[in-house]
Design a protein around this motif. Structure first.
Motif, PDB file in Angstrom:
ATOM      1  N   ASN A  13       0.828  -1.208   0.000  1.00  0.00           N
ATOM      2  CA  ASN A  13       0.000   0.000   0.000  1.00  0.00           C
ATOM      3  C   ASN A  13       0.862   1.258   0.000  1.00  0.00           C
ATOM      4  N   PHE A  14       1.926   1.262   0.805  1.00  0.00           N
ATOM      5  CA  PHE A  14       2.813   2.420   0.883  1.00  0.00           C
ATOM      6  C   PHE A  14       3.524   2.653  -0.442  1.00  0.00           C
ATOM      7  N   ILE A  15       3.970   1.584  -1.058  1.00  0.00           N
ATOM      8  CA  ILE A  15       4.664   1.710  -2.340  1.00  0.00           C
ATOM      9  C   ILE A  15       3.718   2.291  -3.381  1.00  0.00           C
ATOM     10  N   MET A  16       2.501   1.823  -3.421  1.00  0.00           N
ATOM     11  CA  MET A  16       1.539   2.294  -4.413  1.00  0.00           C
ATOM     12  C   MET A  16       1.182   3.761  -4.186  1.00  0.00           C
ATOM     13  N   THR A  17       0.928   4.160  -2.948  1.00  0.00           N
ATOM     14  CA  THR A  17       0.547   5.550  -2.694  1.00  0.00           C
ATOM     15  C   THR A  17       1.737   6.479  -2.800  1.00  0.00           C
ATOM     16  N   ALA A  18       2.923   5.997  -2.481  1.00  0.00           N
ATOM     17  CA  ALA A  18       4.114   6.846  -2.564  1.00  0.00           C
ATOM     18  C   ALA A  18       4.459   7.167  -4.007  1.00  0.00           C
ATOM     19  N   GLN A  19       4.114   6.294  -4.924  1.00  0.00           N
ATOM     20  CA  GLN A  19       4.460   6.497  -6.321  1.00  0.00           C
ATOM     21  C   GLN A  19       3.568   7.528  -6.998  1.00  0.00           C
ATOM     22  N   ASP A  20       2.326   7.665  -6.534  1.00  0.00           N
ATOM     23  CA  ASP A  20       1.382   8.547  -7.195  1.00  0.00           C
ATOM     24  C   ASP A  20       0.795   9.543  -6.198  1.00  0.00           C
ATOM     25  N   PRO A  21       1.237  10.804  -6.251  1.00  0.00           N
ATOM     26  CA  PRO A  21       0.748  11.781  -5.283  1.00  0.00           C
ATOM     27  C   PRO A  21      -0.753  12.024  -5.377  1.00  0.00           C
ATOM     28  N   TYR A  22      -1.367  11.704  -6.501  1.00  0.00           N
ATOM     29  CA  TYR A  22      -2.810  11.898  -6.636  1.00  0.00           C
ATOM     30  C   TYR A  22      -3.603  10.880  -5.829  1.00  0.00           C
ATOM     31  N   LEU A  23      -2.972   9.760  -5.481  1.00  0.00           N
ATOM     32  CA  LEU A  23      -3.645   8.766  -4.661  1.00  0.00           C
ATOM     33  C   LEU A  23      -3.686   9.184  -3.196  1.00  0.00           C
ATOM     34  N   GLN A  24      -2.834  10.101  -2.817  1.00  0.00           N
ATOM     35  CA  GLN A  24      -2.815  10.586  -1.448  1.00  0.00           C
ATOM     36  C   GLN A  24      -3.705  11.802  -1.356  1.00  0.00           C
ATOM     37  N   LYS A  25      -4.773  11.674  -0.623  1.00  0.00           N
ATOM     38  CA  LYS A  25      -5.709  12.783  -0.491  1.00  0.00           C
ATOM     39  C   LYS A  25      -5.103  13.825   0.431  1.00  0.00           C
ATOM     40  N   GLY A  26      -5.250  15.082   0.059  1.00  0.00           N
ATOM     41  CA  GLY A  26      -4.766  16.170   0.901  1.00  0.00           C
ATOM     42  C   GLY A  26      -5.457  16.136   2.256  1.00  0.00           C
ATOM     43  N   ASP A  27      -4.747  16.419   3.261  1.00  0.00           N
ATOM     44  CA  ASP A  27      -5.266  16.374   4.612  1.00  0.00           C
ATOM     45  C   ASP A  27      -4.876  17.690   5.285  1.00  0.00           C
ATOM     46  N   GLU A  28      -5.869  18.505   5.585  1.00  0.00           N
ATOM     47  CA  GLU A  28      -5.587  19.823   6.162  1.00  0.00           C
ATOM     48  C   GLU A  28      -4.835  19.727   7.481  1.00  0.00           C
ATOM     49  N   ARG A  29      -5.189  18.745   8.301  1.00  0.00           N
ATOM     50  CA  ARG A  29      -4.507  18.576   9.578  1.00  0.00           C
ATOM     51  C   ARG A  29      -3.046  18.224   9.361  1.00  0.00           C
ATOM     52  N   ALA A  30      -2.784  17.334   8.411  1.00  0.00           N
ATOM     53  CA  ALA A  30      -1.407  16.943   8.110  1.00  0.00           C
ATOM     54  C   ALA A  30      -0.632  18.134   7.553  1.00  0.00           C
ATOM     55  N   GLU A  31      -1.274  18.923   6.715  1.00  0.00           N
ATOM     56  CA  GLU A  31      -0.602  20.095   6.146  1.00  0.00           C
ATOM     57  C   GLU A  31      -0.257  21.116   7.221  1.00  0.00           C
ATOM     58  N   ALA A  32      -1.186  21.353   8.146  1.00  0.00           N
ATOM     59  CA  ALA A  32      -0.933  22.306   9.227  1.00  0.00           C
ATOM     60  C   ALA A  32       0.178  21.802  10.151  1.00  0.00           C
ATOM     61  N   LEU A  33       0.126  20.524  10.474  1.00  0.00           N
ATOM     62  CA  LEU A  33       1.155  19.938  11.334  1.00  0.00           C
ATOM     63  C   LEU A  33       2.509  19.948  10.641  1.00  0.00           C
ATOM     64  N   ALA A  34       2.513  19.648   9.357  1.00  0.00           N
ATOM     65  CA  ALA A  34       3.771  19.669   8.590  1.00  0.00           C
ATOM     66  C   ALA A  34       4.377  21.066   8.599  1.00  0.00           C
ATOM     67  N   GLN A  35       3.548  22.078   8.484  1.00  0.00           N
ATOM     68  CA  GLN A  35       4.042  23.456   8.498  1.00  0.00           C
ATOM     69  C   GLN A  35       4.690  23.783   9.849  1.00  0.00           C
ATOM     70  N   MET A  36       4.050  23.346  10.942  1.00  0.00           N
ATOM     71  CA  MET A  36       4.612  23.589  12.277  1.00  0.00           C
ATOM     72  C   MET A  36       5.946  22.868  12.455  1.00  0.00           C
ATOM     73  N   ILE A  37       6.001  21.621  12.020  1.00  0.00           N
ATOM     74  CA  ILE A  37       7.228  20.836  12.139  1.00  0.00           C
ATOM     75  C   ILE A  37       8.324  21.444  11.267  1.00  0.00           C
ATOM     76  N   LEU A  38       7.953  21.850  10.051  1.00  0.00           N
ATOM     77  CA  LEU A  38       8.904  22.467   9.126  1.00  0.00           C
ATOM     78  C   LEU A  38       9.554  23.699   9.753  1.00  0.00           C
ATOM     79  N   GLU A  39       8.769  24.533  10.397  1.00  0.00           N
ATOM     80  CA  GLU A  39       9.305  25.751  11.009  1.00  0.00           C
ATOM     81  C   GLU A  39      10.357  25.416  12.069  1.00  0.00           C
ATOM     82  N   LYS A  40      10.107  24.381  12.858  1.00  0.00           N
ATOM     83  CA  LYS A  40      11.078  23.967  13.875  1.00  0.00           C
ATOM     84  C   LYS A  40      12.392  23.525  13.228  1.00  0.00           C
ATOM     85  N   TYR A  41      12.273  22.665  12.222  1.00  0.00           N
ATOM     86  CA  TYR A  41      13.477  22.172  11.552  1.00  0.00           C
ATOM     87  C   TYR A  41      14.220  23.292  10.835  1.00  0.00           C
TER      88      TYR A  41
END
Length: 125
Positions: A13-41
């Motif tokens: 499942n991971f290999i299939m979804t990792a290959q095609d970004p369109y199979l991964q549905k955008g997730d607002e919570r993940a995007e917001a959390l990623a932004q917070m983590i990105l700022e720290k790094y």
């Protein structure tokens, strides 16, 4: 045997979804959390503009995958093992985005900024 079957299913499942970004549905919570983590790094790693974009996209990808694992019906032990493997894969893929010195420092920071967490015994009120 059940653990092996689950691991194979997740790996496929991971290999299939990792290959095609369109199979991964955008997730607002993940995007917001990623932004917070990105700022720290970014404060520690001083990434360039292109690195920031790639790093954030990679964070979102793995946060979505992490949520999928956390929502699976499996033992806490199996979830912890699977999450640990996922985070190891994320660390390896960040090597393609960061310079060698940045990646070495990222590995040290990751323990602080992205610890492996599995909730046990949620209580719903």
């Amino acid at each position: 045997m059940k653990t092996i079957a689950i691991a194979l299913f997740l790996g496929f499942n991971f290999i299939m979804t990792a290959q095609d970004p369109y199979l991964q549905k955008g997730d607002e919570r993940a995007e917001a959390l990623a932004q917070m983590i990105l700022e720290k790094y970014d404060k520690e790693l001083s990434m360039g503009a292109e690195q920031r974009i790639l790093f954030e996209n990679k964070l979102i990808e793995f946060l979505i995958r992490e949520d999928k694992i956390k929502n699976l019906d499996m033992s806490v032990r199996d979830k912890l093992k699977t999450l640990t493997r996922l985070l190891t894969q994320e660390t390896a893929e960040m090597r393609n985005i960061l310079t060698r010195p940045q990646w070495r420092y990222y590995k040290k920071l990751k323990k602080r900024y992205q610890p492996v967490v599995v909730e046990v015994g949620k209580v719903n009120h």
